[in-house]
Design a protein around this motif. Structure first.
Motif, PDB file in Angstrom:
ATOM      1  N   ARG A   1       0.893  -1.155  -0.008  1.00  0.00           N
ATOM      2  CA  ARG A   1      -0.072   0.120  -0.116  1.00  0.00           C
ATOM      3  C   ARG A   1       0.961   1.340   0.059  1.00  0.00           C
ATOM      4  O   ARG A   1       0.540   2.151  -0.712  1.00  0.00           O
ATOM      5  CB  ARG A   1      -1.033   0.003   1.409  1.00  0.00           C
ATOM      6  CG  ARG A   1      -2.234  -1.025   1.229  1.00  0.00           C
ATOM      7  CD  ARG A   1      -2.799  -1.042   2.356  1.00  0.00           C
ATOM      8  NE  ARG A   1      -3.943  -2.168   2.352  1.00  0.00           N
ATOM      9  CZ  ARG A   1      -4.720  -2.246   3.311  1.00  0.00           C
ATOM     10  NH1 ARG A   1      -4.683  -1.643   4.776  1.00  0.00           N
ATOM     11  NH2 ARG A   1      -5.766  -3.228   3.300  1.00  0.00           N
ATOM     12  N   PHE A   2       1.750   1.369   0.725  1.00  0.00           N
ATOM     13  CA  PHE A   2       2.862   2.455   0.814  1.00  0.00           C
ATOM     14  C   PHE A   2       3.740   2.616  -0.488  1.00  0.00           C
ATOM     15  O   PHE A   2       3.659   3.795  -0.764  1.00  0.00           O
ATOM     16  CB  PHE A   2       3.791   2.216   1.959  1.00  0.00           C
ATOM     17  CG  PHE A   2       4.714   3.340   2.074  1.00  0.00           C
ATOM     18  CD1 PHE A   2       4.646   4.550   2.527  1.00  0.00           C
ATOM     19  CD2 PHE A   2       6.263   3.016   1.350  1.00  0.00           C
ATOM     20  CE1 PHE A   2       5.587   5.656   2.490  1.00  0.00           C
ATOM     21  CE2 PHE A   2       7.139   4.172   1.403  1.00  0.00           C
ATOM     22  CZ  PHE A   2       6.724   5.343   2.167  1.00  0.00           C
ATOM     23  N   SER A   3       3.899   1.517  -1.057  1.00  0.00           N
ATOM     24  CA  SER A   3       4.634   1.647  -2.216  1.00  0.00           C
ATOM     25  C   SER A   3       3.565   2.223  -3.424  1.00  0.00           C
ATOM     26  O   SER A   3       4.068   3.240  -4.231  1.00  0.00           O
ATOM     27  CB  SER A   3       5.166   0.339  -2.892  1.00  0.00           C
ATOM     28  OG  SER A   3       5.652   0.451  -4.091  1.00  0.00           O
ATOM     29  N   ARG A   4       2.401   1.919  -3.424  1.00  0.00           N
ATOM     30  CA  ARG A   4       1.581   2.176  -4.500  1.00  0.00           C
ATOM     31  C   ARG A   4       1.186   3.658  -4.083  1.00  0.00           C
ATOM     32  O   ARG A   4       0.971   4.616  -4.935  1.00  0.00           O
ATOM     33  CB  ARG A   4       0.422   1.624  -4.291  1.00  0.00           C
ATOM     34  CG  ARG A   4       0.070   0.029  -4.883  1.00  0.00           C
ATOM     35  CD  ARG A   4      -0.875  -0.644  -4.819  1.00  0.00           C
ATOM     36  NE  ARG A   4      -2.043  -0.099  -5.415  1.00  0.00           N
ATOM     37  CZ  ARG A   4      -3.375  -0.432  -5.409  1.00  0.00           C
ATOM     38  NH1 ARG A   4      -3.678  -1.614  -4.755  1.00  0.00           N
ATOM     39  NH2 ARG A   4      -4.247   0.226  -6.113  1.00  0.00           N
ATOM     40  N   PHE A   5       0.965   4.127  -2.711  1.00  0.00           N
ATOM     41  CA  PHE A   5       0.713   5.540  -2.356  1.00  0.00           C
ATOM     42  C   PHE A   5       2.071   6.413  -2.759  1.00  0.00           C
ATOM     43  O   PHE A   5       1.758   7.423  -3.321  1.00  0.00           O
ATOM     44  CB  PHE A   5       0.619   5.590  -0.822  1.00  0.00           C
ATOM     45  CG  PHE A   5       0.382   6.981  -0.367  1.00  0.00           C
ATOM     46  CD1 PHE A   5      -0.266   7.750  -0.514  1.00  0.00           C
ATOM     47  CD2 PHE A   5       1.666   7.417   0.363  1.00  0.00           C
ATOM     48  CE1 PHE A   5      -0.362   9.168   0.002  1.00  0.00           C
ATOM     49  CE2 PHE A   5       1.660   8.612   0.877  1.00  0.00           C
ATOM     50  CZ  PHE A   5       0.543   9.561   0.611  1.00  0.00           C
ATOM     51  N   ALA A   6       3.211   5.894  -2.257  1.00  0.00           N
ATOM     52  CA  ALA A   6       4.247   6.673  -3.027  1.00  0.00           C
ATOM     53  C   ALA A   6       4.565   7.087  -4.380  1.00  0.00           C
ATOM     54  O   ALA A   6       5.007   8.047  -4.667  1.00  0.00           O
ATOM     55  CB  ALA A   6       5.607   6.084  -2.086  1.00  0.00           C
ATOM     56  N   GLU A   7       4.227   5.876  -5.172  1.00  0.00           N
ATOM     57  CA  GLU A   7       4.247   5.916  -6.528  1.00  0.00           C
ATOM     58  C   GLU A   7       3.291   6.968  -7.269  1.00  0.00           C
ATOM     59  O   GLU A   7       3.328   7.699  -8.180  1.00  0.00           O
ATOM     60  CB  GLU A   7       4.246   4.707  -7.444  1.00  0.00           C
ATOM     61  CG  GLU A   7       5.323   3.774  -6.974  1.00  0.00           C
ATOM     62  CD  GLU A   7       6.557   4.399  -7.302  1.00  0.00           C
ATOM     63  OE1 GLU A   7       6.623   5.009  -8.597  1.00  0.00           O
ATOM     64  OE2 GLU A   7       7.602   4.300  -6.936  1.00  0.00           O
ATOM     65  N   MET A   8       1.971   7.296  -6.662  1.00  0.00           N
ATOM     66  CA  MET A   8       0.895   7.903  -7.003  1.00  0.00           C
ATOM     67  C   MET A   8       1.139   9.225  -6.397  1.00  0.00           C
ATOM     68  O   MET A   8       0.322  10.220  -6.908  1.00  0.00           O
ATOM     69  CB  MET A   8      -0.349   7.455  -6.781  1.00  0.00           C
ATOM     70  CG  MET A   8      -0.620   6.062  -7.542  1.00  0.00           C
ATOM     71  SD  MET A   8      -2.208   5.496  -7.356  1.00  0.00           S
ATOM     72  CE  MET A   8      -2.243   5.022  -5.401  1.00  0.00           C
ATOM     73  N   SER A   9       1.848   9.391  -5.438  1.00  0.00           N
ATOM     74  CA  SER A   9       1.958  11.003  -4.597  1.00  0.00           C
ATOM     75  C   SER A   9       2.597  11.807  -5.620  1.00  0.00           C
ATOM     76  O   SER A   9       3.561  11.567  -6.420  1.00  0.00           O
ATOM     77  CB  SER A   9       2.493  10.795  -3.406  1.00  0.00           C
ATOM     78  OG  SER A   9       2.754  11.870  -3.075  1.00  0.00           O
ATOM     79  N   ASN A  10       2.110  13.100  -5.727  1.00  0.00           N
ATOM     80  CA  ASN A  10       2.676  14.251  -6.217  1.00  0.00           C
ATOM     81  C   ASN A  10       4.019  14.816  -5.255  1.00  0.00           C
ATOM     82  O   ASN A  10       4.580  15.881  -5.858  1.00  0.00           O
ATOM     83  CB  ASN A  10       1.587  15.516  -6.726  1.00  0.00           C
ATOM     84  CG  ASN A  10       0.923  15.853  -5.249  1.00  0.00           C
ATOM     85  OD1 ASN A  10       1.205  15.635  -4.392  1.00  0.00           O
ATOM     86  ND2 ASN A  10      -0.033  16.686  -5.626  1.00  0.00           N
ATOM     87  N   VAL A  11       4.350  14.212  -4.269  1.00  0.00           N
ATOM     88  CA  VAL A  11       5.192  14.747  -3.394  1.00  0.00           C
ATOM     89  C   VAL A  11       6.464  13.784  -3.751  1.00  0.00           C
ATOM     90  O   VAL A  11       6.079  12.438  -3.468  1.00  0.00           O
ATOM     91  CB  VAL A  11       4.950  14.710  -1.837  1.00  0.00           C
ATOM     92  CG1 VAL A  11       5.941  15.064  -0.969  1.00  0.00           C
ATOM     93  CG2 VAL A  11       3.653  15.613  -1.595  1.00  0.00           C
ATOM     94  N   ALA A  12       7.676  14.253  -4.091  1.00  0.00           N
ATOM     95  CA  ALA A  12       8.763  13.557  -3.900  1.00  0.00           C
ATOM     96  C   ALA A  12       9.082  12.785  -2.857  1.00  0.00           C
ATOM     97  O   ALA A  12       9.660  13.543  -1.786  1.00  0.00           O
ATOM     98  CB  ALA A  12       9.776  14.240  -4.735  1.00  0.00           C
ATOM     99  N   MET A  13       9.374  11.694  -2.708  1.00  0.00           N
ATOM    100  CA  MET A  13       9.860  10.762  -1.727  1.00  0.00           C
ATOM    101  C   MET A  13      11.086  10.023  -2.030  1.00  0.00           C
ATOM    102  O   MET A  13      11.056   9.387  -2.967  1.00  0.00           O
ATOM    103  CB  MET A  13       8.757   9.762  -1.099  1.00  0.00           C
ATOM    104  CG  MET A  13       7.381  10.407  -0.806  1.00  0.00           C
ATOM    105  SD  MET A  13       6.293   9.282  -0.286  1.00  0.00           S
ATOM    106  CE  MET A  13       4.732  10.334   0.000  1.00  0.00           C
ATOM    107  N   TRP A  14      12.173  10.029  -1.013  1.00  0.00           N
ATOM    108  CA  TRP A  14      13.463   9.442  -1.337  1.00  0.00           C
ATOM    109  C   TRP A  14      14.067   8.990  -0.006  1.00  0.00           C
ATOM    110  O   TRP A  14      13.557   9.528   0.920  1.00  0.00           O
ATOM    111  CB  TRP A  14      14.103  10.475  -2.070  1.00  0.00           C
ATOM    112  CG  TRP A  14      14.300  11.798  -1.375  1.00  0.00           C
ATOM    113  CD1 TRP A  14      13.372  12.677  -1.574  1.00  0.00           C
ATOM    114  CD2 TRP A  14      15.005  12.150  -0.358  1.00  0.00           C
ATOM    115  NE1 TRP A  14      13.684  14.013  -0.793  1.00  0.00           N
ATOM    116  CE2 TRP A  14      14.724  13.631  -0.005  1.00  0.00           C
ATOM    117  CE3 TRP A  14      15.955  11.688   0.581  1.00  0.00           C
ATOM    118  CZ2 TRP A  14      15.206  14.227   1.283  1.00  0.00           C
ATOM    119  CZ3 TRP A  14      16.590  12.364   1.530  1.00  0.00           C
ATOM    120  CH2 TRP A  14      16.294  13.747   1.853  1.00  0.00           C
TER     121      TRP A  14
END
Length: 438
Positions: free
Chosen positions: A218-231
């Motif tokens: 779920r987190f991976s899908r959320f991170a990929e769809m988010s318009n905030v850059a996560m790293w």
């Protein structure tokens, strides 16, 4: 539980005198899948153990309690032929004799003596196969319940099974023999408790792992769809993870984990020269001081944007158990629109201040230009007034019936000056009005 029942039968097997035979049954739910029993026909001194394929979760609930009805299946047998022992039966049936003894043993948690010669005893218990315990007929047996715990269980609903153990035909079931069977029952219960707790812990761990996998997905899908850059970065700056938005911001493709000639990660060169010093200070705070930080940085134009992009980067260190820096987590929020709004606001403020300065300068100029004509008008008007008053005062003299030529010339000159000053002021006022309208 398969290993548990094997260990139980193995423990019984060594004492051929005091344990002529032992038959183990395991409780299960009637609506669950019944485990199969595989084994060879037992002969004198041999034993047969079941190979259990079903998990303990089919027999007990999540709290470790068996649900009613209490069906049971054969877990293993020693000292008797497999053909003489039923593979399963329902303990909950209201039948006298053997069923009632089993219920009493399960409820009390203590071994209960069973008389084999009793008319209500099943035929499969009356039959005997010589080979153990002096090759004599067994006259008594005990039903030993296996209850992992007795807390808050007056009906024995947490029992996982029971063992029917034949008694030595040449030994009286006295106090020592009773203590012996009771110790067996306690040991079986203690061992079962260890197995039950272990399997419950294993199930809990499996559930946690499954839940963790779901949460990670779920987190991976959320991170990929988010318009905030996560790293996520290594302490040396190497990229561990970056979502699609981060890759779009940095515009590096598959080379984002490499380092440049100066030893810095290649994504460092995507930061503008103006904000690199601030980024270096923030990176020092993260890696050396291990302090979370927020910093505004400007990213060079990418192939898509064609213009610089401002981001608010929030980062915090992840520490290992020994206190060392393990990784750096962070996210970049695009604030380009906010920065543009701030620049427009600042430019408008400068424009307002400039307009105010020009207005004040214009007012000063107009005031100066209007002050001089007004002074001339006042002086000329005062001169005309004085001349007229003098002429009036001298009008009673017979020798001065008319104005002196010199006075007339002065009055004419003053009136002309007044007219010129008035026209000049009018032009200034007209220009001011036009400027205001513009």
């Amino acid at each position: 539980m398969a290993h548990y029942w094997d260990a139980v039968l193995k423990g019984f097997e060594a004492n051929i005198w005091d344990i002529p035979y032992a038959i183990a049954y395991e409780f299960h739910n009637d609506d669950g899948e019944r485990s199969s029993t595989n084994g060879s026909e037992t002969r004198s001194g041999s034993r047969s153990r079941s190979t259990r394929s079903s998990s303990y979760s089919e027999s007990v609930s999540s709290s470790g309690r068996i649900t009613i009805p209490r069906g049971c299946s054969l877990a293993g047998v020693i000292g008797k032929s497999m053909t003489q022992v039923p593979l399963g039966f329902d303990v909950a049936l209201e039948e006298p004799g053997f069923h009632q003894v089993v219920k009493k043993a399960i409820s009390s948690g203590e071994p209960i003596l069973l008389e084999i010669a009793h008319e209500k005893t099943p035929d499969w218990l009356k039959s005997d196969t010589p080979g153990r315990a002096f090759d004599e007929l067994i006259t008594h047996a005990v039903v030993m319940p296996i209850r992992p715990t007795t807390r808050n269980d007056s009906e024995g609903l947490n029992a996982i099974g029971f063992v029917v153990m034949g008694l030595n035909p040449r030994r009286t079931y006295d106090t020592d023999y009773q203590r012996y069977t009771r110790l067996w029952s306690q040991q079986l219960a203690t061992s079962a408790a260890s197995v039950v707790l272990l399997e419950q812990e294993n199930r809990r761990q499996m559930q946690l792992k499954a839940q963790l996998s779901i949460n990670e997905l779920r987190f991976s899908r959320f991170a990929e769809m988010s318009n905030v850059a996560m790293w996520i970065l290594e302490p040396d700056g190497a990229l561990v993870y970056g979502n699609q938005t981060w890759h779009d911001q940095m515009d590096l493709g598959a080379h984002c984990s490499k380092t440049g000639e100066d030893g810095r990660p290649i994504w460092w060169d995507r930061i503008t020269d103006e904000t690199q010093p601030a980024l270096a200070d923030a990176w020092k705070s993260l890696t050396e001081d291990q302090i979370s930080t927020n910093i505004e940085i400007c990213i060079k134009p990418s192939k898509k944007t064609k213009q610089c992009r401002w981001v608010l980067s929030s980062a915090f260190p992840e520490l290992a158990e020994d206190g060392s820096l393990k990784a750096i987590w962070g996210c970049n929020t695009d604030i380009s629109h906010q920065k543009l709004a701030e620049e427009l606001k600042e430019q408008r403020l400068l424009d307002v201040l400039e307009a105010k300065r020009q207005s004040e300068s214009f007012i000063d100029t107009v005031s100066h230009e209007m002050r001089n004509p007004l002074s001339a008008i006042l002086q000329c008007a005062d001169g005309v007034n004085t001349s007229v008053l003098e002429a009036r005062g001298s009008s009673g003299n017979q020798t001065h019936t008319k104005f002196d030529r010199e006075a007339v010339d002065y009055i004419l000159e003053s009136t002309q000056t007044i007219i010129l000053c008035a026209q000049h002021q009018k032009r200034i006022i007209n220009v001011r009005i036009s400027t205001i309208h513009l």
